[in-house]
Scaffold this active site. Structure first.
Site: not given
Ligand SMILES: Nc1ncnc2c1ncn2[C@@H]1O[C@H](COP(=O)(O)OP(=O)(O)O)[C@@H](O)[C@H]1O
Ligand SMILES: [Mg+2]
Length: 342
Positions: A165, A224
């Site tokens: 990330t 998600r």
């Protein structure tokens, strides 16, 4: 009755067991089901085809992008397309060189090694990874002091897929070892709609097109999150409604979850409020912000900040984060000192 205010917040970076099951149930297994990210998909398909033609494993790949954007999913699809095994491991788990040696020597020719949270890889391990990636060999040091000897282990030709990330935390030499690097960005509205429709089919829940739109709007354009919201709204529909997700049920459920029309939850609003009310709009440093909101720095960096920046609600300056005019407007707070606003 089901407790609808269950512990996991819809945007929490920590995955509960429930989230993991949901991820597994809904995770696409083919290119066809992997919606959006067309350019990345096309590029990878070409890499795979070319490598197959040459009869070689594909080069090492690096994926970066926010949590829940599909890094793990795409890596599994790649392994499936290559018809090889995938070994999944989280960066911080590899603590010692022995751990790395055990993992690498257990791979078969052509296998994919997926290392998640690649930015959290131990710095000492980094040194050993270079020859493993370039020449498929590992130089082990046996013994200590003057008796120490080095031993070279030959490794199978494997493909490393790294996911992170935080690209900025990877050293340049490490980044350079990857044949290709891909960014997964926020999804387009239409793609999130398709994902919600597909997930509804898999979860066997009927959903009105207007309800799909409402959930999409709150999804932070992240698959998600869209799936998590869908599941929460479905629970709501089963308890409060007739089982079908209507526009009305979706609206009520999201209101109940305290998610506003832009997909901001209480944690996001708290960050904005703290910057605005406690620090007069900023700038405020990450550490201070973390202490004042009781949110971990990593959570602010990975979950809250990217989306708040995407919305143009906060800006990063060398002296810290500042709230923008849009943030004041969204929260309905009047600004005393309008010159300061960005
Ligand atoms: N392109 C996509 N199309 C459909 N669903 C997706 C896509 N990318 C991710 N998802 C869904 O989102 C969930 C989280 O994706 P994941 O690959 O675990 O994200 P990351 O590894 O980037 O945190 C998956 O289980 C899947 O259900
Ligand atoms: Mg992942």
């Amino acid at each position: 009755m089901k407790d609808l205010s269950s512990p996991s917040r819809p945007f929490s970076p920590k995955l509960t067991e429930e989230d993991k099951t949901l991820d597994l149930t809904l995770r696409p297994k083919t290119w066809q089901d992997y919606i959006g990210q067309e350019k990345v998909k096309k590029n990878i398909q070409i890499i795979i085809q070319a490598a197959k033609k040459r009869g070689e494993p594909i080069e090492h790949l690096l994926f970066y992008g926010g949590s829940g954007l599909g890094k793990t999913t795409i890596s599994h699809i790649i392994a499936k397309e290559l018809d090889t095994n995938i070994r999944v491991i989280a960066g911080p788990v590899i603590e010692k060189i022995g751990d790395l040696a055990a993992i690498l020597t257990n791979l078969n020719e052509g296998d994919v090694l997926f290392i998640d949270e690649f930015h959290r890889l131990n710095r000492l391990i980094e040194e050993f990874i270079y020859p493993a990636l370039e020449d498929f060999k590992l130089n082990l040091i046996l013994g200590k002091g003057p008796m120490a000897r080095t031993m070279e282990l030959k490794l199978p030709r494997f493909t490393l897929i790294g996911a992170t990330t935080r690209l900025a935390l990877l050293s340049a030499p490490l980044r350079n070892r990857f044949g290709a690097t891909f960014q997964l960005d926020y999804y387009k509205k239409e793609d999130i709609e398709k994902i919600i429709q597909r997930s509804s089919r898999l979860l066997r829940i009927e959903i009105e097109p207007d309800a799909v739109k409402i959930i999409t709007q709150c999804s932070r354009f992240t698959p998600r999150t869209a799936n998590r919201l869908l599941k929460r709204v479905r629970d709501f529909a089963q308890v409060e409604g007739k089982g079908k997700i209507t526009k009305d049920i979706a609206e009520k459920a999201l209101k109940f979850l305290e998610i506003d029309e832009l997909g901001l939850e209480s944690g996001d609003r708290k960050i904005l409020e703290v910057i605005i009310k406690k620090f007069e709009g900023g700038p405020v440093g990450l550490q201070t912000l973390s202490a004042a909101t009781s949110e971990e720095e990593d959570t602010i960096l990975d979950i809250y900040e990217p989306y708040l920046m995407q919305l143009g609600f906060i800006e990063r300056t060398p002296r810290g984060r500042t709230a923008t005019k849009l943030a004041y407007q969204h929260l309905g707070i009047k600004c005393k000192n309008s010159q300061k606003l960005l």
